[in-house]
Design a protein around this motif. Structure first.
Motif, mmCIF file in Angstrom:
data_model
loop_
_atom_site.group_PDB
_atom_site.id
_atom_site.type_symbol
_atom_site.label_atom_id
_atom_site.label_comp_id
_atom_site.label_asym_id
_atom_site.label_seq_id
_atom_site.Cartn_x
_atom_site.Cartn_y
_atom_site.Cartn_z
ATOM 1 N N ALA A 8 8.309 10.914 7.893
ATOM 2 C CA ALA A 8 8.131 10.092 6.550
ATOM 3 C C ALA A 8 8.592 10.857 5.246
ATOM 4 C CB ALA A 8 6.638 9.638 6.567
ATOM 5 N N GLN A 9 9.162 9.912 4.693
ATOM 6 C CA GLN A 9 9.789 10.449 3.325
ATOM 7 C C GLN A 9 8.770 10.186 2.160
ATOM 8 O OE1 GLN A 9 12.562 12.133 2.776
ATOM 9 N NE2 GLN A 9 13.015 11.904 5.171
ATOM 10 N N PRO A 10 8.553 10.962 1.278
ATOM 11 C CA PRO A 10 7.594 10.928 0.178
ATOM 12 C C PRO A 10 8.201 9.655 -0.628
ATOM 13 C CG PRO A 10 7.997 13.224 0.286
ATOM 14 C CD PRO A 10 8.876 12.517 1.262
ATOM 15 N N ALA A 11 7.180 8.834 -1.279
ATOM 16 C CA ALA A 11 7.484 7.516 -1.945
ATOM 17 C C ALA A 11 8.320 8.252 -3.461
ATOM 18 C CB ALA A 11 6.439 7.036 -2.311
ATOM 19 N N LEU B 49 5.505 4.216 1.106
ATOM 20 C CA LEU B 49 4.431 4.094 0.121
ATOM 21 C C LEU B 49 3.190 3.777 0.382
ATOM 22 C CD1 LEU B 49 4.862 3.615 -3.121
ATOM 23 C CD2 LEU B 49 5.151 1.005 -2.665
ATOM 24 N N ALA B 50 2.538 5.012 0.892
ATOM 25 C CA ALA B 50 1.384 5.146 1.384
ATOM 26 C C ALA B 50 0.560 6.271 0.588
ATOM 27 C CB ALA B 50 1.349 5.603 3.020
ATOM 28 N N ILE B 51 -0.825 6.390 0.638
ATOM 29 C CA ILE B 51 -1.668 7.138 -0.061
ATOM 30 C C ILE B 51 -1.398 8.521 0.103
ATOM 31 C CG2 ILE B 51 -3.524 7.014 1.543
ATOM 32 C CD1 ILE B 51 -5.399 7.095 -0.692
ATOM 33 N N ALA B 52 -1.152 8.874 1.540
ATOM 34 C CA ALA B 52 -0.668 10.222 1.802
ATOM 35 C C ALA B 52 0.534 10.775 1.175
ATOM 36 C CB ALA B 52 -0.658 10.601 3.355
ATOM 37 N N HIS B 53 1.386 9.951 0.773
ATOM 38 C CA HIS B 53 2.916 10.293 0.344
ATOM 39 C C HIS B 53 3.464 9.884 -0.956
ATOM 40 C CE1 HIS B 53 3.849 11.338 4.516
ATOM 41 N NE2 HIS B 53 3.481 10.132 4.867
ATOM 42 N N ARG C 268 14.039 -0.644 0.286
ATOM 43 C CA ARG C 268 14.144 0.776 1.078
ATOM 44 C C ARG C 268 12.871 1.292 1.378
ATOM 45 N NH1 ARG C 268 18.244 3.595 -3.350
ATOM 46 N NH2 ARG C 268 20.045 2.197 -3.414
ATOM 47 N N ILE C 269 11.904 0.619 1.168
ATOM 48 C CA ILE C 269 10.461 0.852 1.600
ATOM 49 C C ILE C 269 10.202 1.071 3.232
ATOM 50 C CG2 ILE C 269 8.131 0.350 1.711
ATOM 51 C CD1 ILE C 269 8.861 1.541 -1.039
ATOM 52 N N GLU C 270 9.811 2.076 3.477
ATOM 53 C CA GLU C 270 9.929 2.386 5.141
ATOM 54 C C GLU C 270 8.462 1.993 5.558
ATOM 55 O OE1 GLU C 270 10.325 6.489 5.881
ATOM 56 O OE2 GLU C 270 12.607 6.407 5.114
ATOM 57 N N HIS C 271 7.283 2.202 4.723
ATOM 58 C CA HIS C 271 5.907 1.854 4.994
ATOM 59 C C HIS C 271 5.254 1.733 3.664
ATOM 60 C CE1 HIS C 271 2.219 1.602 6.963
ATOM 61 N NE2 HIS C 271 1.521 2.591 6.366
ATOM 62 N N ILE C 272 4.461 0.947 3.671
ATOM 63 C CA ILE C 272 3.478 0.597 2.593
ATOM 64 C C ILE C 272 2.136 0.198 2.945
ATOM 65 C CG2 ILE C 272 3.925 -2.072 2.524
ATOM 66 C CD1 ILE C 272 3.702 -1.699 -0.554
ATOM 67 N N ASP C 273 1.144 0.815 2.199
ATOM 68 C CA ASP C 273 -0.336 0.349 2.667
ATOM 69 C C ASP C 273 -0.775 0.046 1.485
ATOM 70 O OD1 ASP C 273 -0.423 2.534 0.924
ATOM 71 O OD2 ASP C 273 -1.898 3.828 1.972
ATOM 72 N N THR C 274 -2.304 -0.405 1.470
ATOM 73 C CA THR C 274 -2.921 -0.904 0.342
ATOM 74 C C THR C 274 -2.701 -0.277 -1.052
ATOM 75 O OG1 THR C 274 -4.743 -1.877 2.100
ATOM 76 C CG2 THR C 274 -5.048 -2.124 -0.450
ATOM 77 N N VAL C 275 -2.799 0.961 -1.007
ATOM 78 C CA VAL C 275 -2.618 1.819 -2.204
ATOM 79 C C VAL C 275 -1.307 1.513 -2.861
ATOM 80 C CG1 VAL C 275 -2.840 4.121 -3.203
ATOM 81 C CG2 VAL C 275 -4.548 3.529 -1.397
ATOM 82 N N GLY C 276 -0.326 1.680 -1.877
ATOM 83 C CA GLY C 276 1.099 1.438 -2.457
ATOM 84 C C GLY C 276 1.150 0.015 -2.770
ATOM 85 N N ALA C 277 0.582 -1.101 -2.330
ATOM 86 C CA ALA C 277 0.923 -2.225 -2.657
ATOM 87 C C ALA C 277 0.079 -2.390 -4.112
ATOM 88 C CB ALA C 277 0.286 -3.261 -1.752
ATOM 89 N N TRP C 278 -0.815 -1.836 -4.161
ATOM 90 C CA TRP C 278 -1.716 -1.908 -5.715
ATOM 91 C C TRP C 278 -0.965 -1.371 -6.702
ATOM 92 C CZ3 TRP C 278 -4.679 -4.105 -8.803
ATOM 93 C CH2 TRP C 278 -5.044 -3.585 -9.996
ATOM 94 N N LEU C 279 -0.057 -0.283 -6.271
ATOM 95 C CA LEU C 279 0.653 0.423 -7.480
ATOM 96 C C LEU C 279 2.004 -0.470 -7.648
ATOM 97 C CD1 LEU C 279 1.082 4.231 -6.057
ATOM 98 C CD2 LEU C 279 -0.510 3.314 -8.242
ATOM 99 N N SER D 37 7.377 -8.964 5.231
ATOM 100 C CA SER D 37 6.170 -9.865 5.493
ATOM 101 C C SER D 37 4.908 -8.848 5.119
ATOM 102 C CB SER D 37 6.077 -10.731 6.734
ATOM 103 O OG SER D 37 6.121 -9.440 7.814
ATOM 104 N N ASP D 38 4.780 -7.842 5.684
ATOM 105 C CA ASP D 38 3.655 -7.000 5.414
ATOM 106 C C ASP D 38 3.616 -6.507 4.037
ATOM 107 O OD1 ASP D 38 3.033 -6.959 8.129
ATOM 108 O OD2 ASP D 38 4.370 -5.136 8.696
ATOM 109 N N ALA D 39 4.471 -6.148 3.469
ATOM 110 C CA ALA D 39 4.561 -5.885 2.143
ATOM 111 C C ALA D 39 3.942 -7.021 1.141
ATOM 112 C CB ALA D 39 5.866 -5.356 1.348
ATOM 113 N N GLN D 40 4.661 -8.254 1.507
ATOM 114 C CA GLN D 40 4.046 -9.600 0.517
ATOM 115 C C GLN D 40 2.741 -9.937 0.916
ATOM 116 O OE1 GLN D 40 7.000 -12.457 1.989
ATOM 117 N NE2 GLN D 40 8.685 -11.341 1.140
#
Length: 369
Positions: A2-5, A25-29, A51-62, A79-82
């Protein structure tokens, strides 16, 4: 891997900036992405998530916070990000209000909690007294288990070291009783009855009662603090581990010492109060000491002495039991030691006053008035 955000800024020909986010775009990255997004200048009109590979709740809030602060639109979200961005954006519209209770309901709620707490404390106190009675019977069957050196040590702490403060308090109380009594009785030309007031009031009531209050504040609080500290440091648990019964080792010696010392302290306080009152009568009413002593002997019946000596050991037992009981209830942290010490003093003084009122009615009914 995984690449850092991260993000880049692109200027649009028609004006404005596009913020293109990439990586995970996840809390660990996220790393320092939060601070960098907060430091953006105004002018971002679009946020591109292609270009986002993965997003979690923290990333969505940012993403949502940045779009809200910049007034930008979000493009390129799958769809997941939305779904996540829609979920976190809903929190902006939710306001949590503290529950509001009417003053009447609040009063009854606090009253109910106080009654419930008092009932629980009473039941626990009765159970604690039962444990002490059981421990006394065990010690009667096995006298060698009684810690005599601990009893002697508490004789010193409860009795000997309290003589100074109790003597001073009683001496001043005797003077106050004599002064107030003389002032009031002088209106009727009956100053001679001041001796009756001093003798009967100190021997029957105030000598023992004020001593009990002083012992409760001095020794009862010490019992609660000592045992409470031992509970915090797990010394009581260590006693149980090695086969020592905490009630036998910690409570019974303190109860025995207080019960035996209270009659002596009460008698001592009464005598000192009489001396204080006699000194005032000598200096103010011109009553010689021999006359004062003779009058005290004539007007103070022996039953007053008996009343004081009957109440004293009962008060001593209540003070010691209340202090040890609250000490045994300490748990959690050091703050509990202070709270339970305060509770021990309040409980002991309250019970002493209640019992004193009971004794006053009881002795009047049996003719010791």
């Amino acid at each position: 891997m995984a690449q850092p955000a991260d993000f880049i800024e692109e200027q649009l020909p028609e004006g404005g900036t596009v913020l293109r986010l990439g990586g995970t775009l996840a809390i660990a990255h996220i790393n320092d992405l939060d601070e960098r997004l907060r430091a953006l200048r105004e002018g971002v009109i679009q946020i591109d998530l292609t270009r986002i590979e993965h997003i979690d709740t923290v990333g969505a809030w940012l993403v949502h916070r940045t779009a809200r602060d910049q007034g930008a639109t979000i493009i390129g979200a799958d769809s997941d990000a939305q779904r996540l961005i829609a979920a976190v954006s809903g929190s902006d519209d939710q306001t949590v209000e503290a529950p509001r209770l009417s003053p009447v309901v609040r009063v009854f709620e606090e009253l109910g909690e106080a009654v419930s707490s008092t009932a629980r404390t009473f039941v626990e106190f009765v159970g604690f007294i039962g444990q002490c009675v059981k421990a006394v019977f065990n010690l009667l069957l096995h006298p060698r288990r009684l810690r005599f050196h601990s009893v002697i040590q508490h004789f010193d702490m409860v009795g000997v070291r309290a003589l100074g403060i109790i003597g001073l308090m009683s001496f001043l109380i005797g003077i106050v009783i004599a002064q107030q009594g003389a002032v009031q009785l002088r209106q009727f030309g009956a100053e001679i009855w001041t001796v009756n007031l001093i003798g009967r009031l100190t021997m029957r009531e105030l000598g023992v009662l004020m001593t009990a209050i002083m012992v409760a504040g001095r020794s009862g609080s010490a019992f609660a603090a000592q045992i409470g500290t031992m509970k915090i440091t797990e010394e009581v648990d260590a006693m149980r581990t090695i086969g020592v019964v905490p009630v036998e080792a910690l409570v019974i010696p303190r109860v025995i010492a207080t019960v035996l010392m209270m009659p002596l302290l009460g008698l001592y306080a009464s005598l000192v109060a009489i001396i204080g009152g006699g000194l005032f009568c000598w200096m103010t009413l011109d009553m010689p000491p021999t006359t004062f002593v003779q009058r005290i002997r004539e007007v103070t019946p022996l039953t007053d002495f008996y009343v004081g000596m009957v109440k004293a050991p009962v008060f001593g037992a209540i003070i010691a039991l209340a202090g040890c009981f609250q000490g045994m209830r300490v748990h959690g942290n050091a703050e509990q030691v202070g709270l339970k010490t305060t509770a021990a003093v309040v409980q002991a003084i309250f019970l002493v006053i209640v019992l004193d009122a009971f004794f006053a009615v009881f002795f009047t009914e049996i003719g010791w008035d």
